[in-house]
Design an enzyme around this catalytic site. Structure first.
Site: not given
Length: 330
Positions: A105, A109
């Site tokens: 992952d 952001k």
């Protein structure tokens, strides 16, 4: 939660992981997804290495377990834990031959970089757990994260970055096939330790080895005749040594009714360093009129000092509400 292709309990010592093949190389895969990588990669070795997989998705764990079982890879252990916790608390110093991280992952952001796995601190931990000549393999489809990981490896002071072609097995995973269908190719790096400094265990997880204790943490209390679960409220307790924090969130009526009286389930949030678990604790009436307070095995909780403490915190909270404690087993 741990799935072994055969009988297995959470290790009291690392050698108990692979009792039949202790001398084989040891490969750790972080984030194994649905398990496609290992059956392909295992075939590239003359003797199939011992395999430890770590993942946080229970659904992925079940899919991978089925896939590895069908492939006949019986010297494999799959775990549901945060990767950093597993590496630090279960894997001994200098034990791993290889660590594989496929399509982690990227936390893309702004402000989420602290959630990324491949940071300098993790590279130092990985270097301490790898054998001389071992390596961390990264394959990712996220260019910014790839550059970030390479920079963090260099900043760790213990890793050399080699930008090379990925192993063929890494191109057979779900995400690799997705990107191939789009005409894109992932990036790959090999991180090779240049130093193997000691990174100690934290001591809150089950390794270093502890004395085997098959007892499920529990207590026996005598609730007051007019016990009202509505008087139970959220409660926080902290270990004075700073090892754990337990938050009792609520007490619910149990769907599994006891023939001897009322039954409830308490939800507890347990934090121990980087390891966070949410556990259920049964509060069930017994035939003799007493009440059993016991950890629920649902969800495969790791029985750490904090989880044992959660049973104790609930027991003490019930005592504050008028219960008499007859036995403590935690």
């Amino acid at each position: 939660m741990i799935y072994r292709l055969g009988d297995f309990q959470f290790p009291s010592a690392p050698e108990s992981l692979y009792p039949q093949t202790p001398q084989r190389p040891w490969v750790l895969e972080v984030g194994f997804g649905d398990g496609r990588f290992w059956p392909h990669f295992a075939r590239t070795f003359a003797a199939v290495p011992n395999y430890l997989g770590v993942e946080i998705s229970g659904v992925s764990l079940l899919k991978a377990h089925r896939r590895l079982k069908e492939a006949g890879l019986d010297n494999a252990v799959l775990t549901k834990l945060p990767a950093e916790v597993l590496v630090r608390e279960v894997v001994p110093h200098g034990a791993l031959d290889l660590m594989v991280v496929n399509f982690p992952d990227p936390w893309p952001k702004a402000g989420h970089e602290d959630h990324r796995l491949l940071r300098a601190d993790f590279f130092r931990l990985a270097a301490s757990r790898l054998k001389p000549g071992g390596a961390v393999l990264l394959t990712t489809d996220h260019d910014e994260y790839f550059d970030f990981a390479c920079a963090q490896a260099e900043a760790s002071g213990v890793m050399r970055v080699e930008r090379v072609e990925p192993p063929a097995a890494a191109l057979e995973t779900k995400y690799a096939l997705k990107w191939r269908d789009l005409g894109l190719r992932p990036q790959h790096a090999r991180f090779v330790p240049t130093a193997h400094s000691e990174v100690p265990y934290s001591g809150y997880a089950p390794y270093p080895p502890q004395e085997d204790d098959p007892t499920v943490p529990h207590s026996i209390v005598q609730l007051p005749a007019q016990f009202d679960p509505r008087t139970f409220s959220k409660h926080t307790a902290r270990d004075p040594r700073g090892v754990w924090t337990v938050v009792l969130l609520d007490l619910y009526a149990s769907l599994r009714r006891s023939e001897h009286g009322s039954s409830w389930v308490a939800l507890a949030h347990v934090v121990e360093g980087d390891l966070t678990q949410e556990v259920l604790i049964d509060v069930t009436a017994r035939e003799d009129g007493s009440t059993l307070v016991r950890l629920v095995r649902f969800g495969g909780p790791i029985i750490t000092p904090g989880v044992k403490a959660a049973v104790g915190v609930l027991t003490d909270r019930l005592a504050e509400l008028g219960a008499q404690v007859r036995h403590r087993g935690y």
